[in-house]
Enzyme design. Structure first.
Site, PDB file in Angstrom:
ATOM      1  CB  THR A 105       4.303   8.961  -7.476  1.00 30.16           C
ATOM      2  OG1 THR A 105       2.951   8.687  -7.894  1.00 30.16           O
ATOM      3  CG2 THR A 105       4.781   7.854  -6.543  1.00 30.16           C
ATOM      4  CB  ALA A 107      -0.932  -0.007   1.211  1.00 28.30           C
ATOM      5  N   GLY A 108       1.190   1.697  -1.206  1.00 28.93           N
ATOM      6  CA  GLY A 108       1.959   2.931  -1.343  1.00 28.93           C
ATOM      7  C   GLY A 108       1.044   4.016  -1.867  1.00 28.93           C
ATOM      8  N   GLY A 113      30.374  18.592 -15.285  1.00 30.45           N
ATOM      9  CA  GLY A 113      31.074  17.527 -15.992  1.00 30.45           C
ATOM     10  C   GLY A 113      31.411  16.386 -15.058  1.00 30.45           C
ATOM     11  CD  GLU A 118       4.810  13.985   2.297  1.00 33.65           C
ATOM     12  OE1 GLU A 118       3.599  14.232   2.272  1.00 33.65           O
ATOM     13  OE2 GLU A 118       5.396  13.541   3.296  1.00 33.65           O
TER      14      GLU A 118
END
Length: 386
Positions: free
Chosen positions: A368, A129-130, A342, A366
């Site tokens: 995506t 559960a994200g 660089g 918080e």
């Protein structure tokens, strides 16, 4: 339209900027290499933040916090973010949802957090559960005067330093528009509660020293008096905090991007190739111009959104826009900074590769970038699809 900061806000920005330069930045490289903030340094930062009046600036004045409006909070976040989260987290901003504390909870949790005696962590995310927070599996079953928690959490920031966790667990289900939904409750769970185990999670390349943790609940018994808000109304407690938090993430991104631009400008002026500073070549100077332009746009959007939050007129979509745009600007700016430096941009002898690494997580936590786009598009289409 008045874009002028007040004298108080300008003084606040100067004070925080000085604090970051003096008390935080000198420790950044050592903390990044060690991937750890020692307890002595954490206590030192916390003490100096308290003495300077920066601690709990996000909490209302009537409970002992700084009482700052959201615009001023965004200005502070912009400055604090110019150093890694591993350090500026100790200039604590207790979870605003602790304002839902009642009765003895105020004395046990809210006030100690504001006074620097305790710290909290926010335990919502789980392995399955994200982005889909409704899919959380941690359960809390009522048994007399207690709730018994079983399940797990991961990616819980700062749990190793926290004295207690704000844990979200399913306490019931209900049907909405033909779909079964979880009724979620928030609990205040002390660190030493039997049945709760905290361990270090996988190592992250971003913000070294700012660790994430896994939490496990095995018949963890929590008194009903530790329910934060109302039973089954955990999302009501969480959503206001999460939406405002996205604006503060946007401010963090603006600050990081500005730091990347500042070091790039100095390098472009000092570094010489073909007998002249590299900043005189369009290949570099145009990058700097684009970086500055994008940062200005992200800053104006973020501060305007914070101002709207103060006016009570900000929408979820607008908070999502600020977080989406600022975090993606930061990603582009950090990448261009590496290009301007660089090979030296990828060496760990300077801050550029650290800024670049730290920038990457901002498009994930918080909410995506994809979730922000979902929130924004849903708000745009809702009036047309009724």
């Amino acid at each position: 339209m008045n874009f002028q900061l007040t004298q108080e806000q300008e003084m606040l920005v100067d004070a925080v900027r000085s604090f970051v330069a003096k008390e935080l930045l000198p420790h950044e490289e050592a903390v990044d290499r060690a991937d750890e903030v020692c307890p002595e340094l954490a206590a030192q930062i916390r003490g100096k933040a308290l003495a300077a009046g920066f601690y709990a600036f996000n909490m209302p004045e009537e409970v002992g916090g700084g009482g700052l409006d959201y615009l001023s909070q965004a200005l502070i976040e912009r400055e604090l973010s110019k150093v890694s989260w591993a350090l500026h987290v100790f200039v604590a901003r207790p979870s605003k949802i602790l304002m839902a504390c009642t009765g003895q909870q105020i004395q046990d949790y809210l006030l100690p957090c504001i006074q620097g005696e305790k710290t909290d962590c926010f335990a919502l995310t789980e392995p399955g559960a994200g982005s889909d927070a409704n899919a959380i599996k941690t359960r809390a079953v009522r048994e007399g005067d207690d709730f018994v928690l079983n399940g797990s959490k991961h990616f819980i920031s700062h749990a190793g330093h926290a004295d207690f966790a704000i844990v979200f667990a399913v306490t019931d289900t209900y049907v909405h528009n033909g779909r079964t939904r979880n009724a979620v409750t928030a609990f205040l769970v002390d660190r030493d509660t039997p049945g709760m185990t905290i361990r270090r999670g996988p190592k992250c390349v971003s913000n070294r020293g700012y660790h994430t943790y896994e939490m496990f609940f095995d018949d963890c018994r929590v008194p009903a008096s530790k329910v934060l808000g109302e039973v089954g109304k955990g999302w009501d407690v969480a959503n206001a905090w999460l939406t405002a938090g996205r604006v503060m993430v946007a401010a963090n991104c603006v600050g990081q991007a500005q730091r990347a631009l500042d070091v790039s400008l100095q390098w472009a002026a000092d570094r010489k190739q073909f007998g002249q500073p590299i900043g005189t070549f369009q290949g570099v100077s145009f990058k700097l111009a684009d970086m500055a332009t994008q940062i200005r746009a992200a800053e104006l959007m973020t501060l305007h959104t914070a101002w709207k939050m103060d006016q009570g007129s900000m929408t979820d979509g607008e908070a999502g826009m600020a977080k989406l745009f600022a975090s993606e600007v930061l990603g582009r700016v950090a990448d261009e900074a590496v290009q301007i430096f660089g090979g030296m941009g990828l060496m760990d002898e300077g801050p550029v590769e650290r800024i670049w690494r730290n920038a990457r997580i901002e498009r994930i936590w918080e909410g995506t970038s994809e979730i922000q786009r979902h929130i924004i598009s849903r708000e745009l289409l809702r009036p047309l699809l009724r």
